[in-house]
Scaffold this motif. Structure first.
Motif, PDB file in Angstrom:
ATOM      1  N   SER A  41       0.790  -1.242   0.000  1.00 56.07           N
ATOM      2  CA  SER A  41       0.000   0.000   0.000  1.00 56.07           C
ATOM      3  C   SER A  41       0.815   1.283   0.000  1.00 56.07           C
ATOM      4  CB  SER A  41      -0.981   0.008   1.168  1.00 56.07           C
ATOM      5  OG  SER A  41      -0.295  -0.157   2.365  1.00 56.07           O
ATOM      6  N   ARG A  42       2.137   1.216   0.178  1.00 50.95           N
ATOM      7  CA  ARG A  42       2.907   2.457   0.224  1.00 50.95           C
ATOM      8  C   ARG A  42       4.031   2.514  -0.800  1.00 50.95           C
ATOM      9  NH1 ARG A  42       2.657   4.205   5.940  1.00 50.95           N
ATOM     10  NH2 ARG A  42       0.434   4.209   6.374  1.00 50.95           N
ATOM     11  N   ALA A  43       4.351   1.415  -1.432  1.00 49.42           N
ATOM     12  CA  ALA A  43       5.471   1.447  -2.385  1.00 49.42           C
ATOM     13  C   ALA A  43       4.966   1.963  -3.730  1.00 49.42           C
ATOM     14  CB  ALA A  43       6.072   0.060  -2.534  1.00 49.42           C
ATOM     15  N   PRO A  44       5.792   2.745  -4.431  1.00 51.09           N
ATOM     16  CA  PRO A  44       5.356   3.371  -5.681  1.00 51.09           C
ATOM     17  C   PRO A  44       5.243   2.388  -6.849  1.00 51.09           C
ATOM     18  CG  PRO A  44       7.239   4.526  -4.719  1.00 51.09           C
ATOM     19  CD  PRO A  44       7.106   3.225  -4.014  1.00 51.09           C
ATOM     20  N   PHE A  45       4.143   1.646  -6.822  1.00 51.76           N
ATOM     21  CA  PHE A  45       3.778   0.795  -7.955  1.00 51.76           C
ATOM     22  C   PHE A  45       2.321   1.093  -8.281  1.00 51.76           C
ATOM     23  CE2 PHE A  45       6.984  -1.909  -5.826  1.00 51.76           C
ATOM     24  CZ  PHE A  45       7.854  -2.099  -6.886  1.00 51.76           C
ATOM     25  N   GLY A  61      -5.759  10.736  -2.145  1.00 50.37           N
ATOM     26  CA  GLY A  61      -4.540   9.929  -2.159  1.00 50.37           C
ATOM     27  C   GLY A  61      -3.554  10.268  -3.253  1.00 50.37           C
ATOM     28  N   VAL A  62      -3.820  11.290  -4.080  1.00 47.84           N
ATOM     29  CA  VAL A  62      -2.864  11.642  -5.130  1.00 47.84           C
ATOM     30  C   VAL A  62      -1.744  12.492  -4.524  1.00 47.84           C
ATOM     31  CG1 VAL A  62      -2.509  12.879  -7.306  1.00 47.84           C
ATOM     32  CG2 VAL A  62      -4.586  11.507  -6.961  1.00 47.84           C
ATOM     33  N   GLN A  63      -0.505  12.059  -4.726  1.00 48.84           N
ATOM     34  CA  GLN A  63       0.654  12.785  -4.205  1.00 48.84           C
ATOM     35  C   GLN A  63       1.469  13.328  -5.382  1.00 48.84           C
ATOM     36  OE1 GLN A  63       2.466  10.798  -0.506  1.00 48.84           O
ATOM     37  NE2 GLN A  63       1.813   9.057  -1.742  1.00 48.84           N
ATOM     38  N   ALA A  64       2.272  14.353  -5.071  1.00 49.80           N
ATOM     39  CA  ALA A  64       3.161  14.900  -6.091  1.00 49.80           C
ATOM     40  C   ALA A  64       4.601  14.685  -5.639  1.00 49.80           C
ATOM     41  CB  ALA A  64       2.897  16.390  -6.283  1.00 49.80           C
ATOM     42  N   GLY A  70       3.004  20.213   0.505  1.00 51.56           N
ATOM     43  CA  GLY A  70       2.426  21.534   0.280  1.00 51.56           C
ATOM     44  C   GLY A  70       2.711  22.046  -1.131  1.00 51.56           C
ATOM     45  N   ASP A  71       2.760  23.371  -1.236  1.00 49.11           N
ATOM     46  CA  ASP A  71       2.889  24.014  -2.542  1.00 49.11           C
ATOM     47  C   ASP A  71       4.375  24.216  -2.861  1.00 49.11           C
ATOM     48  OD1 ASP A  71       2.300  25.244  -4.886  1.00 49.11           O
ATOM     49  OD2 ASP A  71       1.764  27.158  -3.973  1.00 49.11           O
ATOM     50  N   ALA A  72       5.025  23.154  -3.315  1.00 41.17           N
ATOM     51  CA  ALA A  72       6.481  23.179  -3.509  1.00 41.17           C
ATOM     52  C   ALA A  72       6.883  24.158  -4.609  1.00 41.17           C
ATOM     53  CB  ALA A  72       6.969  21.776  -3.851  1.00 41.17           C
ATOM     54  N   ALA A  73       8.044  24.778  -4.436  1.00 41.17           N
ATOM     55  CA  ALA A  73       8.630  25.636  -5.470  1.00 41.17           C
ATOM     56  C   ALA A  73       9.226  24.747  -6.557  1.00 41.17           C
ATOM     57  CB  ALA A  73       9.708  26.520  -4.855  1.00 41.17           C
ATOM     58  N   LEU A  74       9.159  25.223  -7.806  1.00 37.36           N
ATOM     59  CA  LEU A  74       9.717  24.478  -8.937  1.00 37.36           C
ATOM     60  C   LEU A  74      10.837  25.302  -9.560  1.00 37.36           C
ATOM     61  CD1 LEU A  74       6.370  23.350 -10.625  1.00 37.36           C
ATOM     62  CD2 LEU A  74       7.715  22.127  -8.914  1.00 37.36           C
ATOM     63  N   HIS A  75      11.911  24.632  -9.936  1.00 32.61           N
ATOM     64  CA  HIS A  75      13.026  25.326 -10.593  1.00 32.61           C
ATOM     65  C   HIS A  75      13.020  24.940 -12.072  1.00 32.61           C
ATOM     66  CE1 HIS A  75      15.310  21.586 -10.921  1.00 32.61           C
ATOM     67  NE2 HIS A  75      14.739  21.272  -9.781  1.00 32.61           N
ATOM     68  N   PRO A  76      13.708  25.721 -12.918  1.00 35.39           N
ATOM     69  CA  PRO A  76      13.768  25.347 -14.334  1.00 35.39           C
ATOM     70  C   PRO A  76      14.333  23.930 -14.477  1.00 35.39           C
ATOM     71  CG  PRO A  76      14.645  27.554 -14.009  1.00 35.39           C
ATOM     72  CD  PRO A  76      14.409  26.983 -12.641  1.00 35.39           C
ATOM     73  N   GLY A  77      13.665  23.116 -15.255  1.00 36.76           N
ATOM     74  CA  GLY A  77      14.124  21.732 -15.424  1.00 36.76           C
ATOM     75  C   GLY A  77      13.595  20.775 -14.381  1.00 36.76           C
ATOM     76  N   ALA A  78      12.778  21.263 -13.442  1.00 36.14           N
ATOM     77  CA  ALA A  78      12.235  20.383 -12.388  1.00 36.14           C
ATOM     78  C   ALA A  78      11.407  19.259 -13.027  1.00 36.14           C
ATOM     79  CB  ALA A  78      11.374  21.186 -11.434  1.00 36.14           C
ATOM     80  N   GLU A  79      11.520  18.067 -12.446  1.00 29.61           N
ATOM     81  CA  GLU A  79      10.689  16.936 -12.877  1.00 29.61           C
ATOM     82  C   GLU A  79       9.559  16.774 -11.864  1.00 29.61           C
ATOM     83  OE1 GLU A  79      12.362  13.069 -14.401  1.00 29.61           O
ATOM     84  OE2 GLU A  79      11.500  12.328 -12.531  1.00 29.61           O
ATOM     85  N   VAL A  80       8.338  17.014 -12.320  1.00 28.96           N
ATOM     86  CA  VAL A  80       7.176  16.873 -11.436  1.00 28.96           C
ATOM     87  C   VAL A  80       6.432  15.609 -11.829  1.00 28.96           C
ATOM     88  CG1 VAL A  80       4.996  17.909 -10.706  1.00 28.96           C
ATOM     89  CG2 VAL A  80       6.968  19.372 -11.186  1.00 28.96           C
ATOM     90  N   ALA A  81       6.099  14.785 -10.837  1.00 33.00           N
ATOM     91  CA  ALA A  81       5.334  13.564 -11.104  1.00 33.00           C
ATOM     92  C   ALA A  81       4.096  13.561 -10.221  1.00 33.00           C
ATOM     93  CB  ALA A  81       6.183  12.327 -10.827  1.00 33.00           C
ATOM     94  N   PHE A  82       2.962  13.173 -10.774  1.00 39.94           N
ATOM     95  CA  PHE A  82       1.738  13.003  -9.984  1.00 39.94           C
ATOM     96  C   PHE A  82       1.471  11.513  -9.825  1.00 39.94           C
ATOM     97  CE2 PHE A  82       1.318  17.345 -11.461  1.00 39.94           C
ATOM     98  CZ  PHE A  82       0.959  17.983 -10.271  1.00 39.94           C
ATOM     99  N   LEU A  83       1.285  11.111  -8.567  1.00 41.33           N
ATOM    100  CA  LEU A  83       1.256   9.694  -8.201  1.00 41.33           C
ATOM    101  C   LEU A  83      -0.090   9.346  -7.576  1.00 41.33           C
ATOM    102  CD1 LEU A  83       4.707   9.835  -6.329  1.00 41.33           C
ATOM    103  CD2 LEU A  83       4.339   9.391  -8.760  1.00 41.33           C
ATOM    104  N   PRO A  84      -0.922   8.563  -8.250  1.00 40.17           N
ATOM    105  CA  PRO A  84      -2.171   8.124  -7.616  1.00 40.17           C
ATOM    106  C   PRO A  84      -1.876   7.104  -6.516  1.00 40.17           C
ATOM    107  CG  PRO A  84      -1.943   7.124  -9.796  1.00 40.17           C
ATOM    108  CD  PRO A  84      -0.769   8.051  -9.618  1.00 40.17           C
ATOM    109  N   PRO A  85      -2.902   6.701  -5.733  1.00 42.20           N
ATOM    110  CA  PRO A  85      -2.647   5.718  -4.670  1.00 42.20           C
ATOM    111  C   PRO A  85      -1.895   4.503  -5.205  1.00 42.20           C
ATOM    112  CG  PRO A  85      -4.855   6.582  -4.466  1.00 42.20           C
ATOM    113  CD  PRO A  85      -4.303   7.126  -5.751  1.00 42.20           C
ATOM    114  N   MET A  86      -0.927   4.047  -4.413  1.00 40.83           N
ATOM    115  CA  MET A  86       0.014   3.032  -4.877  1.00 40.83           C
ATOM    116  C   MET A  86      -0.464   1.640  -4.492  1.00 40.83           C
ATOM    117  SD  MET A  86       3.108   5.249  -3.355  1.00 40.83           S
ATOM    118  CE  MET A  86       3.608   6.823  -4.100  1.00 40.83           C
ATOM    119  N   SER A  87      -0.137   0.666  -5.317  1.00 41.23           N
ATOM    120  CA  SER A  87      -0.518  -0.718  -5.005  1.00 41.23           C
ATOM    121  C   SER A  87       0.489  -1.683  -5.596  1.00 41.23           C
ATOM    122  CB  SER A  87      -1.906  -1.005  -5.560  1.00 41.23           C
ATOM    123  OG  SER A  87      -2.290  -2.307  -5.199  1.00 41.23           O
ATOM    124  N   GLY A  88       1.353  -2.216  -4.760  1.00 43.09           N
ATOM    125  CA  GLY A  88       2.367  -3.152  -5.240  1.00 43.09           C
ATOM    126  C   GLY A  88       1.995  -4.587  -4.953  1.00 43.09           C
ATOM    127  N   GLY A  89       3.023  -5.454  -5.034  1.00 44.79           N
ATOM    128  CA  GLY A  89       2.889  -6.876  -4.696  1.00 44.79           C
ATOM    129  C   GLY A  89       1.707  -7.506  -5.358  1.00 44.79           C
TER     130      GLY A  89
END
Lengths: 150, 78
Positions: free
Chosen positions: A115-119, B47-50, B59-78
């Protein structure tokens, strides 16, 4: 140590390699997760990772487990990409002087990986594809490891 | 900017370059809202994180030129 792999792997060989030469370990615990799915489908599921970020997050999680359970070592091998039914998805290996810590750390690592690993997981079924997010069970499993509030 | 999981399906793309880079995460989200309101709503979903440069943003992070921003929905491994 964390390794992301795009092809199938041999869990037995990984367990042997991890266990080799350990004279003061006493206990190695392992958990192997397999892809569950419809055998008529070429892929049961597809796992997406964020290269670089996924490894660093899991490496930090492994460090947490080593500290928390007093492990001597831990390793995670995680498959990414399309995964056929029956293939190994994830192998967690933990080493400690005594069995209890090895078992518990393995359980802890899996709960966090679920539930917490980035997959991001997409399941392929006969009726199409869908993204899977952590279940209520996954979220309650991880709460077992929170510090007691007493 | 990178999108993962279901966010990619909402947007119909995985990776896009914004030039010039907005000063903050909130400014980037405002640009997205004017171009694609459905994606902007999805980015505000539960649950969406950046992450900025592969580090989770608070929070509202500062971005610099060339910054890589990723939006991550809730995670599910294994």
């Amino acid at each position: 140590m964390i390794r992301l792999v795009t092809e199938t792997f041999d869990p037995g060989a990984e367990l042997n390699a991890f266990s080799a030469g350990r004279t003061v370990t006493g206990a190695v615990a392992s958990f192997l997760g397999l892809a569950r799915g419809d055998p008529s489908q070429p892929a049961a599921l597809e796992l997406e990772a964020y290269p670089g970020f996924t490894e660093s997050q899991i490496a930090a999680l492994i460090e947490t487990a080593i500290d928390r359970f007093g492990l001597q070592d831990a390793r995670v091998i995680h498959r990414i990409g399309p995964i056929p039914p029956g293939d190994p998805i994830v192998l967690v290996l933990t080493a400690s002087p005594h069995r209890r810590e090895a078992f518990e750390a393995c359980d802890f690592l899996m709960d966090y990986l679920k539930s917490r690993a980035p997959f991001w997981k997409k399941e392929h079924g006969a009726d199409g594809e869908r993204w899977v997010e952590p279940t209520k069970r996954d979220l309650s499993d991880i709460q077992r490891w929170d510090a007691p509030s007493s | 900017m990178l999108l993962f999981g279901r966010l990619r399906d909402v947007a119909g793309w995985r990776e896009r370059v914004f030039e010039p880079v907005p000063a903050r995460l909130s400014a980037l989200k405002a640009m997205i809202r004017s171009a694609d309101p459905a994606l902007a709503d999805a980015l505000e979903g539960p649950g969406v994180q950046a992450a900025v440069d592969k580090v989770l943003a608070r929070g509202d992070a500062a971005l610099h030129p060339g910054a890589e921003v990723a939006f991550l929905p809730p995670m599910s491994g294994g």
